[in-house]
Scaffold this motif. Structure first.
Motif, PDB file in Angstrom:
ATOM      1  N   VAL A  50      -1.773  -7.645  24.930  1.00 41.22           N
ATOM      2  CA  VAL A  50      -1.282  -7.761  26.299  1.00 41.22           C
ATOM      3  C   VAL A  50       0.203  -7.436  26.250  1.00 41.22           C
ATOM      4  CG1 VAL A  50      -1.058  -9.205  28.341  1.00 41.22           C
ATOM      5  CG2 VAL A  50      -2.945  -9.616  26.735  1.00 41.22           C
ATOM      6  N   GLU A  51       0.651  -6.530  27.106  1.00 43.83           N
ATOM      7  CA  GLU A  51       2.049  -6.108  27.089  1.00 43.83           C
ATOM      8  C   GLU A  51       2.564  -5.913  28.506  1.00 43.83           C
ATOM      9  OE1 GLU A  51       3.014  -2.145  25.928  1.00 43.83           O
ATOM     10  OE2 GLU A  51       0.995  -1.376  26.385  1.00 43.83           O
ATOM     11  N   SER A  52       3.890  -5.886  28.623  1.00 41.61           N
ATOM     12  CA  SER A  52       4.524  -5.551  29.898  1.00 41.61           C
ATOM     13  C   SER A  52       5.259  -4.235  29.745  1.00 41.61           C
ATOM     14  CB  SER A  52       5.509  -6.646  30.317  1.00 41.61           C
ATOM     15  OG  SER A  52       6.607  -6.723  29.414  1.00 41.61           O
ATOM     16  N   ARG A  53       5.283  -3.476  30.826  1.00 37.85           N
ATOM     17  CA  ARG A  53       6.084  -2.260  30.908  1.00 37.85           C
ATOM     18  C   ARG A  53       6.761  -2.297  32.275  1.00 37.85           C
ATOM     19  NH1 ARG A  53       2.285   2.655  28.515  1.00 37.85           N
ATOM     20  NH2 ARG A  53       1.379   1.497  26.763  1.00 37.85           N
ATOM     21  N   GLY A  54       8.028  -2.684  32.286  1.00 38.79           N
ATOM     22  CA  GLY A  54       8.698  -2.885  33.558  1.00 38.79           C
ATOM     23  C   GLY A  54       8.006  -3.980  34.340  1.00 38.79           C
ATOM     24  N   ALA A 125       1.724   5.649  37.335  1.00 40.20           N
ATOM     25  CA  ALA A 125       3.190   5.713  37.346  1.00 40.20           C
ATOM     26  C   ALA A 125       3.795   5.238  36.034  1.00 40.20           C
ATOM     27  CB  ALA A 125       3.729   4.859  38.495  1.00 40.20           C
ATOM     28  N   ILE A 126       3.023   4.596  35.193  1.00 40.66           N
ATOM     29  CA  ILE A 126       3.567   3.944  34.010  1.00 40.66           C
ATOM     30  C   ILE A 126       4.246   4.908  33.034  1.00 40.66           C
ATOM     31  CG2 ILE A 126       2.918   2.623  31.951  1.00 40.66           C
ATOM     32  CD1 ILE A 126       0.951   1.109  33.756  1.00 40.66           C
ATOM     33  N   PRO A 127       3.673   6.074  32.730  1.00 38.12           N
ATOM     34  CA  PRO A 127       4.371   6.976  31.796  1.00 38.12           C
ATOM     35  C   PRO A 127       5.711   7.471  32.326  1.00 38.12           C
ATOM     36  CG  PRO A 127       2.060   7.563  31.997  1.00 38.12           C
ATOM     37  CD  PRO A 127       2.342   6.585  33.083  1.00 38.12           C
ATOM     38  N   ARG A 128       5.931   7.387  33.633  1.00 41.95           N
ATOM     39  CA  ARG A 128       7.180   7.876  34.220  1.00 41.95           C
ATOM     40  C   ARG A 128       8.249   6.792  34.328  1.00 41.95           C
ATOM     41  NH1 ARG A 128       3.111  10.065  37.363  1.00 41.95           N
ATOM     42  NH2 ARG A 128       3.495   8.634  39.103  1.00 41.95           N
ATOM     43  N   LEU A 129       7.961   5.605  33.856  1.00 38.04           N
ATOM     44  CA  LEU A 129       8.932   4.519  33.933  1.00 38.04           C
ATOM     45  C   LEU A 129      10.174   4.842  33.112  1.00 38.04           C
ATOM     46  CD1 LEU A 129       6.669   1.346  33.536  1.00 38.04           C
ATOM     47  CD2 LEU A 129       7.763   2.167  35.629  1.00 38.04           C
ATOM     48  N   GLY A 130      11.316   4.353  33.589  1.00 41.16           N
ATOM     49  CA  GLY A 130      12.543   4.493  32.830  1.00 41.16           C
ATOM     50  C   GLY A 130      12.603   3.497  31.688  1.00 41.16           C
ATOM     51  N   PRO A 131      13.674   3.517  30.913  1.00 45.57           N
ATOM     52  CA  PRO A 131      13.833   2.565  29.806  1.00 45.57           C
ATOM     53  C   PRO A 131      13.777   1.117  30.306  1.00 45.57           C
ATOM     54  CG  PRO A 131      15.473   4.312  29.687  1.00 45.57           C
ATOM     55  CD  PRO A 131      14.798   4.468  31.009  1.00 45.57           C
ATOM     56  N   ASP A 132      13.136   0.272  29.539  1.00 49.60           N
ATOM     57  CA  ASP A 132      12.944  -1.139  29.893  1.00 49.60           C
ATOM     58  C   ASP A 132      13.894  -1.999  29.055  1.00 49.60           C
ATOM     59  OD1 ASP A 132      12.087  -3.757  30.231  1.00 49.60           O
ATOM     60  OD2 ASP A 132       9.957  -3.260  30.183  1.00 49.60           O
ATOM     61  N   PRO A 133      14.836  -2.729  29.673  1.00 42.83           N
ATOM     62  CA  PRO A 133      15.796  -3.536  28.918  1.00 42.83           C
ATOM     63  C   PRO A 133      15.161  -4.624  28.063  1.00 42.83           C
ATOM     64  CG  PRO A 133      16.536  -3.242  31.179  1.00 42.83           C
ATOM     65  CD  PRO A 133      15.127  -2.745  31.120  1.00 42.83           C
ATOM     66  N   LEU A 134      13.891  -4.953  28.307  1.00 44.67           N
ATOM     67  CA  LEU A 134      13.234  -6.006  27.552  1.00 44.67           C
ATOM     68  C   LEU A 134      12.437  -5.472  26.363  1.00 44.67           C
ATOM     69  CD1 LEU A 134      12.026  -8.308  30.457  1.00 44.67           C
ATOM     70  CD2 LEU A 134      13.947  -8.672  28.902  1.00 44.67           C
ATOM     71  N   ARG A 135      12.404  -4.176  26.197  1.00 45.32           N
ATOM     72  CA  ARG A 135      11.684  -3.601  25.075  1.00 45.32           C
ATOM     73  C   ARG A 135      12.641  -3.314  23.927  1.00 45.32           C
ATOM     74  NH1 ARG A 135       6.451  -1.615  26.271  1.00 45.32           N
ATOM     75  NH2 ARG A 135       6.599  -0.167  24.531  1.00 45.32           N
ATOM     76  N   ALA A 136      12.123  -3.408  22.714  1.00 44.41           N
ATOM     77  CA  ALA A 136      12.964  -3.196  21.534  1.00 44.41           C
ATOM     78  C   ALA A 136      13.498  -1.770  21.467  1.00 44.41           C
ATOM     79  CB  ALA A 136      12.162  -3.515  20.268  1.00 44.41           C
ATOM     80  N   ASP A 137      12.792  -0.829  22.104  1.00 41.62           N
ATOM     81  CA  ASP A 137      13.224   0.567  22.047  1.00 41.62           C
ATOM     82  C   ASP A 137      14.085   0.964  23.248  1.00 41.62           C
ATOM     83  OD1 ASP A 137      11.307   0.509  24.015  1.00 41.62           O
ATOM     84  OD2 ASP A 137      10.061   2.109  23.186  1.00 41.62           O
ATOM     85  N   PHE A 138      14.659  -0.020  23.948  1.00 43.55           N
ATOM     86  CA  PHE A 138      15.497   0.282  25.113  1.00 43.55           C
ATOM     87  C   PHE A 138      16.633   1.215  24.727  1.00 43.55           C
ATOM     88  CE2 PHE A 138      19.281  -0.917  27.731  1.00 43.55           C
ATOM     89  CZ  PHE A 138      18.851  -0.324  28.917  1.00 43.55           C
ATOM     90  N   SER A 139      16.801   2.280  25.497  1.00 44.44           N
ATOM     91  CA  SER A 139      17.860   3.263  25.249  1.00 44.44           C
ATOM     92  C   SER A 139      18.821   3.259  26.425  1.00 44.44           C
ATOM     93  CB  SER A 139      17.273   4.663  25.052  1.00 44.44           C
ATOM     94  OG  SER A 139      18.310   5.637  25.047  1.00 44.44           O
ATOM     95  N   ALA A 140      20.001   2.682  26.221  1.00 49.22           N
ATOM     96  CA  ALA A 140      21.010   2.675  27.273  1.00 49.22           C
ATOM     97  C   ALA A 140      21.476   4.098  27.570  1.00 49.22           C
ATOM     98  CB  ALA A 140      22.192   1.798  26.870  1.00 49.22           C
ATOM     99  N   GLY A 141      21.514   4.945  26.556  1.00 48.74           N
ATOM    100  CA  GLY A 141      21.917   6.330  26.760  1.00 48.74           C
ATOM    101  C   GLY A 141      20.963   7.070  27.675  1.00 48.74           C
ATOM    102  N   ASP A 142      19.673   6.875  27.468  1.00 50.36           N
ATOM    103  CA  ASP A 142      18.669   7.494  28.330  1.00 50.36           C
ATOM    104  C   ASP A 142      18.811   6.979  29.758  1.00 50.36           C
ATOM    105  OD1 ASP A 142      16.456   8.692  29.463  1.00 50.36           O
ATOM    106  OD2 ASP A 142      14.974   7.580  28.291  1.00 50.36           O
ATOM    107  N   ALA A 143      18.977   5.643  29.892  1.00 50.57           N
ATOM    108  CA  ALA A 143      19.124   5.047  31.222  1.00 50.57           C
ATOM    109  C   ALA A 143      20.371   5.578  31.925  1.00 50.57           C
ATOM    110  CB  ALA A 143      19.182   3.528  31.114  1.00 50.57           C
ATOM    111  N   ALA A 144      21.464   5.731  31.189  1.00 50.31           N
ATOM    112  CA  ALA A 144      22.702   6.246  31.784  1.00 50.31           C
ATOM    113  C   ALA A 144      22.510   7.680  32.283  1.00 50.31           C
ATOM    114  CB  ALA A 144      23.833   6.194  30.766  1.00 50.31           C
ATOM    115  N   ALA A 145      21.804   8.481  31.519  1.00 47.09           N
ATOM    116  CA  ALA A 145      21.549   9.858  31.939  1.00 47.09           C
ATOM    117  C   ALA A 145      20.692   9.891  33.201  1.00 47.09           C
ATOM    118  CB  ALA A 145      20.863  10.627  30.807  1.00 47.09           C
TER     119      ALA A 145
END
Length: 298
Positions: A50-54, A125-145
């Motif tokens: 069970v996981e969350s994505r956004g 819509a899930i594959p199109r989600l932006g970076p999630d701050p609660l995931r270990a792979d969160f990319s601030a650089g991607d989010a900034a872009a």
């Protein structure tokens, strides 16, 4: 209201209770889910993850079946021991999943659908989600872009765009802007890269403090109210959200609220701590005038 932190905690609790177990009971009020269950039963499958994505919650079953739910404004998942009395009435039940020990109930969940891995990738819509701050792979650089790709939009509206950054809702949007001293009505092109980086760092920090888990492994649901301030007084847990007409906790000015964006979402801010950016000076012909920026940090 459910935001990314709420969904993350729900997924974590459901995973502890259900992962690795066999489904012994499945009931639903959704016709599409019932049709899938009739043709390829959910019972007898193993719940793998069970996981969350956004703001989405995904339950993965063996045999490549994924139950995806979205809470919108009123939905919630509860977990009970078998035979334990529910805190909501049966009329609010939309999905029930049971194993030998627990019942997981989705109450008033308005969106629920089964997917396979392939259909999830192609038709949701899930594959199109932006970076999630609660995931270990969160990319601030991607989010900034992704933020930079919306130069003419107001920053608070951009923070709510789930394809830019996943999981933020009205509460975190308002709180993040306040913590960083930035007007929620500033347009993206008016912000410096450092200010955008500060917003993303604040979003990651504030969301993560709301999913901290001191439990040692048991199935324990977080019940504390969402907070963005490190205070013991439950009534003082937020900086601005829901506090229209009250004094700013920093400067004493009156907190304001305005409906913002095409969806008329509520935005709270302090007009003194979060002024609109000063317009950039236009150089007089033949002169070279430096642009002055007001630095704002978290």
């Amino acid at each position: 209201m459910p935001e990314g932190d709420t969904i993350f905690r729900s997924a974590r609790t459901l995973h502890k209770a259900l992962a690795g177990t066999i489904v012994t009971g499945f009931v639903t009020e959704f016709a599409q889910l019932a049709a899938v269950h009739d043709n390829t039963p959910v019972t007898g499958r193993t719940i793998e993850q069970v996981e969350s994505r956004g703001k989405w919650l995904l339950i993965h079953f063996s045999g490549d079946l994924i139950l995806v739910t979205h809470m919108l404004m009123s939905g919630s998942w509860h977990i009970y021991r078998r035979g334990e009395r529910w805190r909501r009435g049966r009329s609010h039940m939309r999905v029930l999943l049971a194993n030998e020990t627990y019942e997981a109930i989705a109450f008033d969940v308005p969106v629920a659908r089964f997917y396979t891995s392939r259909t999830l990738a192609r038709n949701s819509a899930i594959p199109r989600l932006g970076p999630d701050p609660l995931r270990a792979d969160f990319s601030a650089g991607d989010a900034a872009a992704r933020i930079a790709a919306h130069p003419q939009e107001e920053i608070a509206n951009v923070l709510l765009n789930q394809q830019v950054i996943a999981g933020l809702g009205n509460v975190f949007k308002s709180e993040v802007c306040f913590v960083c001293g930035l007007s929620p009505f500033a347009r993206v092109h008016e912000l410096s890269p450092d200010q955008v980086a500060a917003l993303l760092a604040a979003a990651e920090r504030l969301m993560n403090i709301n999913v901290s888990d001191a439990a040692s492994g048991g199935v324990i649901t977080y019940t504390g109210a969402r907070r963005t301030r490190n205070v013991s007084d439950a009534g003082a847990r937020l900086w601005v959200y829901g506090r229209r007409g009250q004094a700013c906790r920093r400067c004493g000015a009156t907190i304001l609220m305005r409906k913002q964006g095409s969806a008329a979402r509520s935005t709270y801010w302090c007009p003194q701590c979060q002024p609109l950016p000063v317009p950039k000076a236009q150089p007089i012909a033949g002169w070279s005038t430096p642009i002055l920026r007001r630095k704002v940090g978290c």
